[in-house]
Design an enzyme around this catalytic site. Structure first.
Site, short mmCIF file in Angstrom:
data_model
loop_
_atom_site.label_atom_id
_atom_site.label_comp_id
_atom_site.label_asym_id
_atom_site.label_seq_id
_atom_site.Cartn_x
_atom_site.Cartn_y
_atom_site.Cartn_z
N HIS A 99 0.87 -1.31 -0.06
CA HIS A 99 0.01 -0.26 -0.05
C HIS A 99 0.83 1.38 -0.01
CE1 HIS A 99 0.56 -1.28 4.19
NE2 HIS A 99 0.45 0.12 4.63
N HIS A 101 1.21 5.13 1.20
CA HIS A 101 0.77 6.20 1.93
C HIS A 101 0.57 7.47 1.38
CE1 HIS A 101 0.98 3.92 5.93
NE2 HIS A 101 1.88 3.09 5.12
#
Length: 143
Positions: A99, A101
């Site tokens: 992922h 950020h």
């Protein structure tokens, strides 16, 4: 083994969605460093940066850039953004579904995760460069 991000993608776990298309999901971080801290995740599970297809990483970056622009234009009044992928446990990755950020930043916000960033030095930059060049050349030779 259960993955909270896969559960969120499937609709089996709650999240505040800020972006979604066929391949990616943008959700607000449950433990944000800053207001509007968003995670961009591919819907297809990959563990970390090294096992994620380059096209997927590029898509995450494209969406992250859009979210960063939105943070500047929105009521969050961001002056800038930190955009980062924590790759592996040693890099503070805590959810092992890759992922990106996107952390909206405001001048003077005193967010300390980057404290002393400007003061760090590599004791042997030439050697570090050589090691990375050799590893990149090896990757180019590997099918």
């Amino acid at each position: 083994m259960s993955c909270v991000f896969c559960d969120i993608v499937a609709g089996d776990a709650p999240a505040i969605r800020v972006y979604e298309d066929a391949d990616y999901l943008g959700i607000l971080d449950i433990r944000p460093f800053a207001r509007g801290h968003t995670l961009v995740i591919p819907k297809r599970h990959s563990v970390d940066l090294t096992d994620t297809p380059p096209e997927t990483v590029a898509g995450m970056a494209r969406i992250g850039q859009r979210i960063a622009k939105a943070a500047r234009r929105s009521g969050l009044h961001a002056d800038g953004n930190n955009v980062v992928i924590n790759d592996g446990k040693a890099a503070f990755q805590t959810v092992f579904h890759v992922h990106l950020h996107v952390l909206p930043r405001r001048g003077g916000d005193k967010l300390s995760f980057a404290k002393n960033m400007l003061l760090r030095r590599d004791p042997d930059r030439e050697e570090s460069g050589r090691l990375l060049r050799e590893a990149l050349a090896e990757l180019d030779r590997t099918p």
